[in-house]
Design a protein around this motif. Sequence first.
Motif, short mmCIF file in Angstrom:
data_model
loop_
_atom_site.label_atom_id
_atom_site.label_comp_id
_atom_site.label_asym_id
_atom_site.label_seq_id
_atom_site.Cartn_x
_atom_site.Cartn_y
_atom_site.Cartn_z
N GLU A 30 -92.14 -16.95 11.12
CA GLU A 30 -91.09 -16.53 12.04
C GLU A 30 -89.70 -16.74 11.42
O GLU A 30 -88.79 -15.94 11.62
CB GLU A 30 -91.20 -17.27 13.38
CG GLU A 30 -90.31 -16.67 14.45
CD GLU A 30 -90.70 -17.07 15.86
OE1 GLU A 30 -90.03 -16.62 16.81
OE2 GLU A 30 -91.69 -17.83 16.03
N ARG A 76 -84.08 -10.25 9.49
CA ARG A 76 -83.27 -9.58 10.52
C ARG A 76 -81.78 -9.87 10.32
O ARG A 76 -80.94 -8.98 10.48
CB ARG A 76 -83.71 -10.05 11.91
CG ARG A 76 -85.11 -9.62 12.30
CD ARG A 76 -85.48 -10.10 13.70
NE ARG A 76 -84.83 -9.30 14.73
CZ ARG A 76 -84.28 -9.79 15.84
NH1 ARG A 76 -84.27 -11.10 16.05
NH2 ARG A 76 -83.74 -8.99 16.72
N THR A 78 -94.00 -5.38 10.59
CA THR A 78 -93.28 -6.51 11.18
C THR A 78 -92.22 -6.06 12.17
O THR A 78 -92.06 -6.64 13.24
CB THR A 78 -92.63 -7.35 10.08
OG1 THR A 78 -93.62 -7.76 9.13
CG2 THR A 78 -91.97 -8.60 10.66
N PHE A 79 -91.48 -5.00 11.81
CA PHE A 79 -90.37 -4.54 12.64
C PHE A 79 -90.57 -3.07 13.03
O PHE A 79 -91.15 -2.28 12.29
CB PHE A 79 -89.05 -4.69 11.89
CG PHE A 79 -88.79 -6.09 11.41
CD1 PHE A 79 -88.53 -7.11 12.31
CD2 PHE A 79 -88.84 -6.39 10.05
CE1 PHE A 79 -88.32 -8.41 11.87
CE2 PHE A 79 -88.62 -7.67 9.60
CZ PHE A 79 -88.37 -8.69 10.50
N ASP A 89 -85.83 -4.74 15.61
CA ASP A 89 -86.65 -5.30 16.69
C ASP A 89 -88.02 -5.64 16.13
O ASP A 89 -88.62 -4.86 15.38
CB ASP A 89 -86.81 -4.29 17.83
CG ASP A 89 -85.53 -4.10 18.61
OD1 ASP A 89 -84.79 -5.08 18.79
OD2 ASP A 89 -85.26 -2.95 19.03
N TRP A 90 -88.53 -6.80 16.51
CA TRP A 90 -89.87 -7.21 16.10
C TRP A 90 -90.92 -6.24 16.66
O TRP A 90 -90.84 -5.84 17.82
CB TRP A 90 -90.19 -8.60 16.63
CG TRP A 90 -89.55 -9.75 15.92
CD1 TRP A 90 -88.34 -10.31 16.18
CD2 TRP A 90 -90.13 -10.51 14.85
NE1 TRP A 90 -88.12 -11.38 15.34
CE2 TRP A 90 -89.20 -11.53 14.51
CE3 TRP A 90 -91.34 -10.45 14.16
CZ2 TRP A 90 -89.46 -12.47 13.51
CZ3 TRP A 90 -91.58 -11.38 13.16
CH2 TRP A 90 -90.65 -12.37 12.83
N GLU A 91 -91.87 -5.88 15.84
CA GLU A 91 -93.06 -5.17 16.34
C GLU A 91 -94.19 -6.18 16.54
O GLU A 91 -95.01 -6.04 17.45
CB GLU A 91 -93.50 -4.08 15.37
CG GLU A 91 -94.63 -3.23 15.91
CD GLU A 91 -94.80 -1.92 15.16
OE1 GLU A 91 -95.95 -1.48 14.99
OE2 GLU A 91 -93.78 -1.32 14.76
N GLY A 98 -89.10 -13.85 9.16
CA GLY A 98 -88.75 -12.65 9.91
C GLY A 98 -87.32 -12.66 10.40
O GLY A 98 -86.60 -11.65 10.31
N GLU A 99 -86.85 -13.79 10.91
CA GLU A 99 -85.49 -13.87 11.42
C GLU A 99 -84.47 -13.86 10.27
O GLU A 99 -83.35 -13.35 10.43
CB GLU A 99 -85.31 -15.12 12.29
CG GLU A 99 -86.08 -15.07 13.60
CD GLU A 99 -85.66 -13.93 14.53
OE1 GLU A 99 -84.60 -13.31 14.29
OE2 GLU A 99 -86.39 -13.64 15.49
N LYS A 152 -95.83 -9.49 17.85
CA LYS A 152 -95.60 -10.30 19.05
C LYS A 152 -95.64 -11.78 18.67
O LYS A 152 -96.61 -12.26 18.09
CB LYS A 152 -96.67 -10.01 20.11
CG LYS A 152 -96.84 -8.53 20.44
CD LYS A 152 -95.57 -7.91 20.94
CE LYS A 152 -95.76 -6.43 21.26
NZ LYS A 152 -94.49 -5.76 21.62
N ARG A 153 -94.56 -12.50 19.00
CA ARG A 153 -94.52 -13.95 18.76
C ARG A 153 -94.78 -14.68 20.06
O ARG A 153 -94.14 -14.40 21.06
CB ARG A 153 -93.18 -14.37 18.17
CG ARG A 153 -92.99 -13.89 16.75
CD ARG A 153 -92.05 -12.73 16.63
NE ARG A 153 -90.76 -13.04 17.23
CZ ARG A 153 -90.17 -12.28 18.16
NH1 ARG A 153 -90.74 -11.17 18.60
NH2 ARG A 153 -89.00 -12.61 18.65
#
Length: 317
Positions: free
Chosen positions: A276, A283, A228-229, A295-297, A279-280, A299-300
């Motif tokens: 999403e 973070r 994910t990151f 950092d996201w790996e 994920g946030e 892609k959104r």
Amino acid sequence: MTSLLDALGDRLSGVRGRLTAGAEMRKLTWFQVGGPVDLLFQPADEADLALFLQNLPDDIPVLPIGVGSNLLVRDGGIEGGVIRLSAKGFGRAEQISDTRILAGAAIPDKRLAAAAHDAGIGGFHFYHGIPGAIGGALRMNAGANGVETVERVVEVHAIDRKGKRHVLSNAEMGYSYRHSQAPADLIFTSAIFEGYSAPQDEIRAKMDEVQTHRETVQPIREKTGGSTFKNPPGRSAWKEVDQAGCRGLTVGGAQMSEMHCNFMINTGQASGFDLESLGETVRRRVLENSGTLLDWEIKRLGRFEADRVVEPAGERG
């Protein structure tokens, strides 16, 4: 409502590939989430792709995708066109010298590893454990087990937004960790890779090690998007996630894997919003815990649905 395909009229009448209006992106990604795209195009070959891009109006955005292994498509879908290279037109791997292989951008990484093994070319075992296609590997400098794409690439072939063909050297790709500086409008179609002569049994042993490692530590049978990151400099993303107490964390139908907490999974009924948001949330918690903004790996892409917008963590977003 008139579809984009209808609105384009006869402009695309010469293309030979498959055009689909309103294709469901959830059917094209490993997360199995996401709204429709205005227009999906699967070109027959490189010339067909060039013709499509030459005839598509400049104001219509275009997005190339591979097998969808590291894509999170938002629930509102994608505006414009998505290009998905066909296996028939872009999925071949051909040995062109004792140590070089010409591979189409649509070939899965794992198949390139197998082709190199069959040819007795070493240095490609790491692709055996990367769940994606070569086009994505070229774009993001995919790597695993201590090897990166930059170490194998000789030259990359691409088509730009105007339908012009380009050949880029390894240096011109501008590779760094999980990143390339190649122009964003380039759609990679194939590349030449170079390894070294090696016994097949030695190559197979390394591939088996990669597979055993994946099966042991990664939730490969789940609906996931891989890592994910990105790893922060000198550290591991999963350790940051774990130390922030996010192993197994859930939002709706989305969960950070108990097995590998840098893997986000759709447990069955997750939406793009759930994933999403999770994920946030991770973070933010990592930032609060260690001061590191991951950092996201993954892609959104695409549009949020009304009243279901995910705010990014931190100042960098």
